[in-house]
Structures are given as C-alpha cells and as structure tokens.
Scaffold this motif. Structure first.
Motif, PDB file in Angstrom:
ATOM      1  N   TRP A 196       3.655   9.415  -8.354  1.00 58.64           N
ATOM      2  CA  TRP A 196       3.851   8.301  -7.425  1.00 58.64           C
ATOM      3  C   TRP A 196       3.531   6.993  -8.124  1.00 58.64           C
ATOM      4  O   TRP A 196       2.598   6.907  -8.920  1.00 58.64           O
ATOM      5  CB  TRP A 196       2.924   8.456  -6.226  1.00 58.64           C
ATOM      6  N   GLU A 197       4.281   5.970  -7.778  1.00 57.57           N
ATOM      7  CA  GLU A 197       3.976   4.608  -8.177  1.00 57.57           C
ATOM      8  C   GLU A 197       3.473   3.913  -6.918  1.00 57.57           C
ATOM      9  O   GLU A 197       4.206   3.789  -5.939  1.00 57.57           O
ATOM     10  CB  GLU A 197       5.231   3.914  -8.710  1.00 57.57           C
ATOM     11  N   LEU A 198       2.210   3.478  -6.930  1.00 57.43           N
ATOM     12  CA  LEU A 198       1.601   2.908  -5.730  1.00 57.43           C
ATOM     13  C   LEU A 198       1.961   1.444  -5.522  1.00 57.43           C
ATOM     14  O   LEU A 198       1.850   0.932  -4.409  1.00 57.43           O
ATOM     15  CB  LEU A 198       0.088   3.074  -5.778  1.00 57.43           C
TER      16      LEU A 198
ATOM     17  N   PRO B 157       4.163   2.582  -1.840  1.00 55.15           N
ATOM     18  CA  PRO B 157       4.279   3.727  -2.750  1.00 55.15           C
ATOM     19  C   PRO B 157       5.697   4.295  -2.790  1.00 55.15           C
ATOM     20  O   PRO B 157       6.394   4.312  -1.781  1.00 55.15           O
ATOM     21  CB  PRO B 157       3.313   4.759  -2.152  1.00 55.15           C
ATOM     22  N   ARG B 158       6.096   4.728  -3.980  1.00 56.23           N
ATOM     23  CA  ARG B 158       7.394   5.396  -4.105  1.00 56.23           C
ATOM     24  C   ARG B 158       7.276   6.508  -5.138  1.00 56.23           C
ATOM     25  O   ARG B 158       6.475   6.432  -6.069  1.00 56.23           O
ATOM     26  CB  ARG B 158       8.493   4.406  -4.463  1.00 56.23           C
TER      27      ARG B 158
ATOM     28  N   ILE C 267     -11.618  10.010  -2.745  1.00 54.59           N
ATOM     29  CA  ILE C 267     -10.291   9.452  -2.463  1.00 54.59           C
ATOM     30  C   ILE C 267      -9.301   9.879  -3.535  1.00 54.59           C
ATOM     31  O   ILE C 267      -8.167  10.264  -3.241  1.00 54.59           O
ATOM     32  CB  ILE C 267     -10.355   7.912  -2.341  1.00 54.59           C
ATOM     33  N   ARG C 268      -9.721   9.839  -4.773  1.00 49.97           N
ATOM     34  CA  ARG C 268      -8.825  10.259  -5.871  1.00 49.97           C
ATOM     35  C   ARG C 268      -8.426  11.715  -5.732  1.00 49.97           C
ATOM     36  O   ARG C 268      -7.262  12.078  -5.884  1.00 49.97           O
ATOM     37  CB  ARG C 268      -9.488  10.001  -7.214  1.00 49.97           C
TER      38      ARG C 268
ATOM     39  N   PRO D  87       0.008  12.650  -0.069  1.00 50.14           N
ATOM     40  CA  PRO D  87       0.299  11.210  -0.082  1.00 50.14           C
ATOM     41  C   PRO D  87      -0.337  10.418   1.064  1.00 50.14           C
ATOM     42  O   PRO D  87      -0.516   9.209   0.942  1.00 50.14           O
ATOM     43  CB  PRO D  87       1.824  11.147   0.015  1.00 50.14           C
ATOM     44  N   PHE D  88      -0.711  11.055   2.152  1.00 49.04           N
ATOM     45  CA  PHE D  88      -1.356  10.344   3.260  1.00 49.04           C
ATOM     46  C   PHE D  88      -2.588   9.573   2.775  1.00 49.04           C
ATOM     47  O   PHE D  88      -2.876   8.474   3.242  1.00 49.04           O
ATOM     48  CB  PHE D  88      -1.763  11.325   4.371  1.00 49.04           C
ATOM     49  N   PHE D  89      -3.302  10.137   1.825  1.00 46.40           N
ATOM     50  CA  PHE D  89      -4.553   9.535   1.367  1.00 46.40           C
ATOM     51  C   PHE D  89      -4.336   8.308   0.489  1.00 46.40           C
ATOM     52  O   PHE D  89      -5.291   7.628   0.126  1.00 46.40           O
ATOM     53  CB  PHE D  89      -5.425  10.582   0.683  1.00 46.40           C
ATOM     54  N   PHE D  90      -3.059   7.986   0.159  1.00 44.28           N
ATOM     55  CA  PHE D  90      -2.771   6.732  -0.531  1.00 44.28           C
ATOM     56  C   PHE D  90      -3.190   5.546   0.323  1.00 44.28           C
ATOM     57  O   PHE D  90      -3.457   4.463  -0.191  1.00 44.28           O
ATOM     58  CB  PHE D  90      -1.284   6.610  -0.879  1.00 44.28           C
ATOM     59  N   LEU D  91      -3.243   5.764   1.633  1.00 46.09           N
ATOM     60  CA  LEU D  91      -3.673   4.714   2.546  1.00 46.09           C
ATOM     61  C   LEU D  91      -5.064   4.199   2.169  1.00 46.09           C
ATOM     62  O   LEU D  91      -5.350   3.007   2.258  1.00 46.09           O
ATOM     63  CB  LEU D  91      -3.685   5.249   3.985  1.00 46.09           C
ATOM     64  N   PHE D  92      -5.929   5.106   1.693  1.00 48.11           N
ATOM     65  CA  PHE D  92      -7.289   4.722   1.312  1.00 48.11           C
ATOM     66  C   PHE D  92      -7.340   4.004  -0.032  1.00 48.11           C
ATOM     67  O   PHE D  92      -8.362   3.423  -0.384  1.00 48.11           O
ATOM     68  CB  PHE D  92      -8.206   5.947   1.295  1.00 48.11           C
TER      69      PHE D  92
END
Length: 182
Positions: A85-87, A78-79, A35-36, A43-48
């Motif tokens: 990115w800041e999650l 996230p932004r 995941i990392r 950014p799609f993988f921030f969902l995980f």
C-alpha cells in the motif's frame, strides 16, 4: 550515600535528565508498534496511521517548497501498489541534485513532534490525564512516519554530489590532521 535504586546508579545521566519525557513517550511507542502490526494485517488500521501520514507528506511538501523542488500534488488517500500500500504521496516536479536529499529525507524531522508534545506535557512534572490518551494516539503514528520510504531513499540518491563533496571534505580534513600530527 546514594541508594542502589537511584536513577544515576541504574542509567546514564542523559536518561535521568530526560526521564519524564522518555516515560511519557513509552506508551506512544508501544502503541506505534501495535498500530504497525495491525495495519499490516488489515487496511482498516491505516486509519490510525493517518496523523503520521499527513505529517510525513507535509514534510516532503514543505521541504520541496523550501528547496525549489516544486510540489505539484499532495494526497493521503491510501492506494494499492502491487503487493503493498502507498499511504500518501507528494509529486515534486523539479527534483535536482541539490534538493533531492532534503526533499526526500524530510520525514526525519517528524520525529521532533513527539518530543515537543512530551516536553509540553511534562514541563511541570509527569502527570497523566485523559488528554494524554488522545495525545498518545496522535503521537504514536509520528514514530512510524519519521522514517523515509524506499522510494524516498531512491530519490535522495539523486543528491550524490553531496556524498562526493562530503568525502572530499573528510579526506581533506584527515589529510590535514595527519600532516599536523594530531
């Protein structure tokens, strides 16, 4: 006579005592690394990472409430910040020397969650079921979320008097120990 492949011959006793928990967590740890790597690429993988981000920010929020740092805002959206990115974030309105470190370093407590889940699932032995696949996806982000961010570390430095007090206590103990001759 013990076998060459017996656990106590190959590993330390603490590993043998908790091997079911450690084996149970191995897939989650590998999934966390995946995941990392993937979230660094897109950014799609921030969902995980969402489950971990929620726990990380909740740790700040609860520690802020308990220590009087007065949490005022909570977000896990996230932004983009510069190149990264800041999650998520928690805004604390009353950070002082006595509550900065506990509030900022609270995510360390998140690492307890995977071990609690693993203990719950391995109480009656190590038996993987389909539920464990879902739990692996829920537990993996906790391994990523338990480390405080760079900003968290900077905020924790506001608690510098703790370092002074700890240093004086250690110095006093060392001085007393050497005076006694131990």
């Amino acid at each position: 006579m013990s076998s060459l492949f017996e656990c106590s011959v190959l590993a330390p006793s603490w590993f043998c005592d908790h091997r079911d928990i450690l084996i149970y967590l191995a897939p989650s740890l590998l999934l966390a690394l995946l995941i990392r790597a993937l979230s660094a690429r897109h950014p799609f993988f921030f969902l995980f990472t969402l489950a971990g981000t929620i726990c990380h920010e909740l740790a700040h929020f609860v520690a802020g409430l308990v220590t009087g740092a007065r949490p005022a805002a909570f977000t896990v959206i996230p932004r983009r910040i510069g190149q990264g990115w800041e999650l998520g974030s928690v805004r604390l309105t009353r950070v002082r020397w006595y509550n900065a470190a506990p509030s900022a370093l609270a995510p360390f407590a998140v690492v307890v969650l995977p071990f609690m889940v693993a203990w719950w699932r391995t109480r009656s032995g190590l038996h993987f079921q389909w539920l464990d696949v879902a739990l692996a996806f829920a537990v993996a982000p906790q391994f990523l979320a338990c480390w405080p961010s760079t900003t968290d570390w900077k905020i924790s430095l506001r608690s510098w008097p703790y370092l002074l007090i700890a240093g004086l206590a250690w110095g006093a103990k060392t001085g007393v120990s050497s005076a006694i001759g131990t």
